[in-house]
Design an enzyme around this catalytic site. Structure first.
Site, short mmCIF file in Angstrom:
data_model
loop_
_atom_site.label_atom_id
_atom_site.label_comp_id
_atom_site.label_asym_id
_atom_site.label_seq_id
_atom_site.Cartn_x
_atom_site.Cartn_y
_atom_site.Cartn_z
CG ASP A 77 -1.87 1.07 1.35
OD1 ASP A 77 -1.64 2.13 0.74
OD2 ASP A 77 -2.89 0.87 2.02
CG ASP A 99 -8.86 1.21 -7.68
OD1 ASP A 99 -8.87 0.77 -8.85
OD2 ASP A 99 -8.12 0.74 -6.80
C1 LIG Z 1 -7.59 1.24 -12.08
S1 LIG Z 1 -6.04 0.55 -11.75
C2 LIG Z 1 -4.95 1.54 -12.77
C3 LIG Z 1 -3.62 0.88 -13.00
C4 LIG Z 1 -2.63 1.67 -13.86
N1 LIG Z 1 -2.27 2.93 -13.23
C5 LIG Z 1 -3.16 1.90 -15.25
O1 LIG Z 1 -3.50 3.07 -15.56
O2 LIG Z 1 -3.24 0.94 -16.04
C6 LIG Z 1 -5.67 1.16 -10.12
C7 LIG Z 1 -4.43 0.52 -9.52
O3 LIG Z 1 -4.15 1.12 -8.26
C8 LIG Z 1 -3.69 0.12 -7.38
N2 LIG Z 1 -3.89 0.60 -6.00
C9 LIG Z 1 -5.07 0.76 -5.36
N3 LIG Z 1 -4.87 1.19 -4.11
C10 LIG Z 1 -3.53 1.32 -3.95
C11 LIG Z 1 -2.70 1.72 -2.88
N4 LIG Z 1 -3.22 2.07 -1.69
N5 LIG Z 1 -1.36 1.74 -3.05
C12 LIG Z 1 -0.82 1.38 -4.25
N6 LIG Z 1 -1.57 1.00 -5.31
C13 LIG Z 1 -2.90 0.96 -5.17
C14 LIG Z 1 -4.52 -1.09 -7.75
O4 LIG Z 1 -3.93 -2.32 -7.31
C15 LIG Z 1 -4.58 -0.97 -9.26
O5 LIG Z 1 -3.51 -1.65 -9.89
#
Ligand SMILES: C[S@@+](CC[C@H](N)C(=O)[O-])C[C@H]1O[C@@H](n2cnc3c(N)ncnc32)[C@H](O)[C@@H]1O
Length: 194
Positions: A77, A99
């Protein structure tokens, strides 16, 4: 990379030779953007945060195949890493297609919220950039409201073209490609630390 009992972590010594700047990408998904930025900017040290195991594996393959020496991965995270980094230690933060958590009762889970904006303000050096992209209009408005509401960030957009057009050094992400294929409009928001 790991955190030592959540003690402060100076990111510069993680990279050899010493980087000209350290950039952070939060939620790198499959890592295509992170790997491309690392290739284009060999003097910069890039840290990627992602808890999603398949995404981490994909980035590791890119690092191996492209022989990238300037990438470090925090497989957890991002909030934990943000808390451990020192003031003004970053020159750029990428938060690409976070997200959206569209339901009102889930808004508190959005990555952009007053506490994290305050942390970005603490971590970015003056002139540093917080780059946010989303295909979710309500999240775009939310980001503008919260980042500009903080007061330490400038948003130099003059017209709609400034947020509709990707920055010159943009690398399309996997999520973005899918969103565009579905007909979504993408919002590219660049905030600069005063
Ligand atoms: C909708 S995806 C977008 C992935 C990438 N940035 C793209 O544009 O293809 C959101 C990503 O954020 C990651 N994520 C969500 N919460 C997170 C956190 N607290 N720390 C790091 N990554 C996180 C998820 O695992 C996911 O891979």
């Amino acid at each position: 990379m790991t955190l030592d009992a959540d003690r402060p972590l100076d990111p510069t010594p993680l990279f050899v030779p010493a980087p000209s700047a350290v950039w952070l990408e939060i939620g790198f998904g499959g890592g295509e953007h992170l790997a491309a930025q690392a290739t284009r900017n060999p003097g910069v040290g890039l840290i990627g945060c992602e808890p999603y195991v398949n995404g981490i594996a994909q980035l590791l393959v890119r690092i191996r195949d492209q022989k990238l020496g300037n990438v470090r991965v925090f497989a957890d995270d991002a909030h934990r890493l943000l808390a451990a980094l020192p003031n003004r230690s970053l020159a750029r933060v990428f938060l690409l297609f976070p997200d959206p958590w569209p339901k009102r009762r889930h808004h508190k889970r959005r990555f952009i919220r007053p506490e994290t904006v305050a942390i970005f303000a603490r971590l970015l050096a003056p002139g540093g950039e917080l780059r946010v992209a989303t295909d979710h209009p309500a999240l775009g408005r939310w980001a503008l409201f919260h980042v500009l509401g903080h007061g330490d960030f400038a948003w130099p957009a003059q017209s709609a073209a400034d947020w509709r057009k990707p920055p010159a050094d943009w690398v399309e992400t996997r999520y973005e490609a899918k969103a565009k294929a579905d007909g979504s409009v993408v919002y590219y928001l660049r905030f600069f630390r005063r």
